[in-house]
Design a protein around this motif. Structure first.
Motif, mmCIF file in Angstrom:
data_model
loop_
_atom_site.group_PDB
_atom_site.id
_atom_site.type_symbol
_atom_site.label_atom_id
_atom_site.label_comp_id
_atom_site.label_asym_id
_atom_site.label_seq_id
_atom_site.Cartn_x
_atom_site.Cartn_y
_atom_site.Cartn_z
ATOM 1 N N PRO A 290 0.050 7.510 12.177
ATOM 2 C CA PRO A 290 -0.199 6.484 13.191
ATOM 3 C C PRO A 290 0.835 5.358 13.217
ATOM 4 O O PRO A 290 0.987 4.696 14.237
ATOM 5 C CB PRO A 290 -1.574 5.926 12.801
ATOM 6 C CG PRO A 290 -1.719 6.232 11.356
ATOM 7 C CD PRO A 290 -0.979 7.523 11.149
ATOM 8 N N LEU A 291 1.533 5.127 12.140
ATOM 9 C CA LEU A 291 2.543 4.064 12.133
ATOM 10 C C LEU A 291 3.951 4.618 12.267
ATOM 11 O O LEU A 291 4.916 3.879 12.152
ATOM 12 C CB LEU A 291 2.430 3.234 10.843
ATOM 13 C CG LEU A 291 1.100 2.512 10.656
ATOM 14 C CD1 LEU A 291 1.083 1.762 9.339
ATOM 15 C CD2 LEU A 291 0.831 1.554 11.808
ATOM 16 N N GLY A 292 4.067 5.906 12.540
ATOM 17 C CA GLY A 292 5.386 6.510 12.654
ATOM 18 C C GLY A 292 5.779 6.871 14.061
ATOM 19 O O GLY A 292 6.799 7.498 14.277
ATOM 20 N N ALA B 169 -5.488 -8.168 2.005
ATOM 21 C CA ALA B 169 -4.176 -8.395 2.595
ATOM 22 C C ALA B 169 -4.093 -7.806 3.992
ATOM 23 O O ALA B 169 -4.866 -6.918 4.356
ATOM 24 C CB ALA B 169 -3.103 -7.777 1.709
ATOM 25 N N PHE B 170 -3.136 -8.326 4.749
ATOM 26 C CA PHE B 170 -2.818 -7.737 6.037
ATOM 27 C C PHE B 170 -1.311 -7.771 6.217
ATOM 28 O O PHE B 170 -0.617 -8.618 5.661
ATOM 29 C CB PHE B 170 -3.526 -8.447 7.194
ATOM 30 C CG PHE B 170 -3.009 -9.837 7.455
ATOM 31 C CD1 PHE B 170 -2.018 -10.052 8.396
ATOM 32 C CD2 PHE B 170 -3.515 -10.921 6.755
ATOM 33 C CE1 PHE B 170 -1.535 -11.338 8.631
ATOM 34 C CE2 PHE B 170 -3.049 -12.201 6.995
ATOM 35 C CZ PHE B 170 -2.060 -12.405 7.929
ATOM 36 N N ALA B 171 -0.832 -6.802 6.983
ATOM 37 C CA ALA B 171 0.601 -6.712 7.239
ATOM 38 C C ALA B 171 0.823 -6.407 8.706
ATOM 39 O O ALA B 171 0.014 -5.708 9.326
ATOM 40 C CB ALA B 171 1.218 -5.609 6.380
ATOM 41 N N SER B 172 1.891 -6.941 9.248
ATOM 42 C CA SER B 172 2.290 -6.549 10.597
ATOM 43 C C SER B 172 3.427 -5.554 10.447
ATOM 44 O O SER B 172 4.374 -5.761 9.687
ATOM 45 C CB SER B 172 2.704 -7.755 11.439
ATOM 46 O OG SER B 172 3.814 -8.402 10.871
ATOM 47 N N ILE B 173 3.295 -4.447 11.162
ATOM 48 C CA ILE B 173 4.235 -3.333 11.074
ATOM 49 C C ILE B 173 4.933 -3.198 12.420
ATOM 50 O O ILE B 173 4.277 -3.077 13.452
ATOM 51 C CB ILE B 173 3.499 -2.007 10.750
ATOM 52 C CG1 ILE B 173 2.569 -2.166 9.550
ATOM 53 C CG2 ILE B 173 4.483 -0.873 10.592
ATOM 54 C CD1 ILE B 173 3.234 -2.485 8.257
ATOM 55 N N ALA B 174 6.254 -3.230 12.413
ATOM 56 C CA ALA B 174 7.029 -3.112 13.645
ATOM 57 C C ALA B 174 7.737 -1.767 13.686
ATOM 58 O O ALA B 174 8.341 -1.333 12.711
ATOM 59 C CB ALA B 174 8.049 -4.234 13.738
ATOM 60 N N ALA C 79 -1.125 -3.705 13.289
ATOM 61 C CA ALA C 79 -1.724 -4.425 12.166
ATOM 62 C C ALA C 79 -2.260 -3.419 11.154
ATOM 63 O O ALA C 79 -2.772 -2.358 11.519
ATOM 64 C CB ALA C 79 -2.861 -5.309 12.655
ATOM 65 N N MET C 80 -2.118 -3.769 9.885
ATOM 66 C CA MET C 80 -2.665 -2.951 8.813
ATOM 67 C C MET C 80 -3.345 -3.903 7.825
ATOM 68 O O MET C 80 -2.729 -4.875 7.389
ATOM 69 C CB MET C 80 -1.547 -2.173 8.116
ATOM 70 C CG MET C 80 -1.996 -1.386 6.908
ATOM 71 S SD MET C 80 -0.705 -0.326 6.186
ATOM 72 C CE MET C 80 0.476 -1.532 5.615
ATOM 73 N N ALA D 127 -9.504 -0.029 0.113
ATOM 74 C CA ALA D 127 -9.860 0.165 1.524
ATOM 75 C C ALA D 127 -8.632 -0.066 2.395
ATOM 76 O O ALA D 127 -7.764 -0.868 2.055
ATOM 77 C CB ALA D 127 -10.970 -0.794 1.935
ATOM 78 N N ILE D 128 -8.593 0.649 3.516
ATOM 79 C CA ILE D 128 -7.483 0.545 4.459
ATOM 80 C C ILE D 128 -8.064 0.508 5.862
ATOM 81 O O ILE D 128 -9.014 1.232 6.165
ATOM 82 C CB ILE D 128 -6.549 1.764 4.358
ATOM 83 C CG1 ILE D 128 -6.033 1.920 2.937
ATOM 84 C CG2 ILE D 128 -5.392 1.661 5.341
ATOM 85 C CD1 ILE D 128 -5.656 3.330 2.609
ATOM 86 N N ASP D 129 -7.448 -0.301 6.715
ATOM 87 C CA ASP D 129 -7.871 -0.349 8.112
ATOM 88 C C ASP D 129 -6.651 -0.575 8.984
ATOM 89 O O ASP D 129 -5.842 -1.463 8.724
ATOM 90 C CB ASP D 129 -8.891 -1.473 8.328
ATOM 91 C CG ASP D 129 -9.482 -1.450 9.725
ATOM 92 O OD1 ASP D 129 -9.567 -0.364 10.332
ATOM 93 O OD2 ASP D 129 -9.857 -2.529 10.215
ATOM 94 N N LEU D 130 -6.517 0.252 10.003
ATOM 95 C CA LEU D 130 -5.490 0.052 11.027
ATOM 96 C C LEU D 130 -6.224 -0.392 12.266
ATOM 97 O O LEU D 130 -7.192 0.224 12.666
ATOM 98 C CB LEU D 130 -4.735 1.347 11.313
ATOM 99 C CG LEU D 130 -3.991 1.952 10.148
ATOM 100 C CD1 LEU D 130 -3.348 3.262 10.577
ATOM 101 C CD2 LEU D 130 -2.932 0.995 9.647
#
Length: 142
Positions: free
Chosen positions: A76-78, A101-106, A113-114, A130-133
């Motif tokens: 999903p992030l690729g 934590a949260f990260a912004s992925i460009a 958002a992750m 735990a992980i959430d997109l």
């Protein structure tokens, strides 16, 4: 007289004996990544299809591995032609031994958002719990 004639055979540099090499600007040492920053990079590698899911086996607990296994096949992030990068990653400690934590992925013009939760085990190692997109894809702000 040319320096090429005075140089020993096989020597390619242009410095002469007794000359001082140019000064280099000292670089600041890199700060080590915090656990949430390190995990953001690792999760991105799996969720963008750069690494297999089993790469995170020893770094996940509970349902996090199942979540990764469910999300990763679609990468999903690729999506897109550019390699995704972590633009920013922030974490907070709601309790001792827990980081949310949260990260912004460009990826090119797209930003996703992750969010993830880390828990520190009795061996003092951090593991993803735990992980959430989330969110719809929005264009990157420049």
């Amino acid at each position: 007289m040319s320096t090429d004639r005075t140089r020993p055979a096989g020597r390619r540099d242009r410095t002469r004996p007794g000359t001082v090499p140019p000064q280099r600007t000292p670089q600041r040492p890199r700060r080590p990544l915090r656990p949430h920053q390190w995990f953001a990079e690792r999760l991105l590698a799996v969720l963008s299809g750069q690494r297999p899911v089993h790469w995170m086996l020893g770094h996940t607990i509970g349902e996090a591995y199942d979540q990764l296994a469910e999300l990763a096949p679609d990468a999903p992030l690729g999506a897109g032609c550019r390699r995704p990068v972590v633009r920013a990653c922030y974490g907070t400690q709601p309790a001792t031994g827990v980081v949310e934590a949260f990260a912004s992925i460009a990826t090119g013009e797209q930003v996703r958002a992750m969010a993830f939760r880390l828990e520190q085990g009795p061996d003092q190692r951090w593991r993803c719990a735990a992980i959430d997109l989330g969110g719809e894809r929005l264009p990157a702000v420049r």
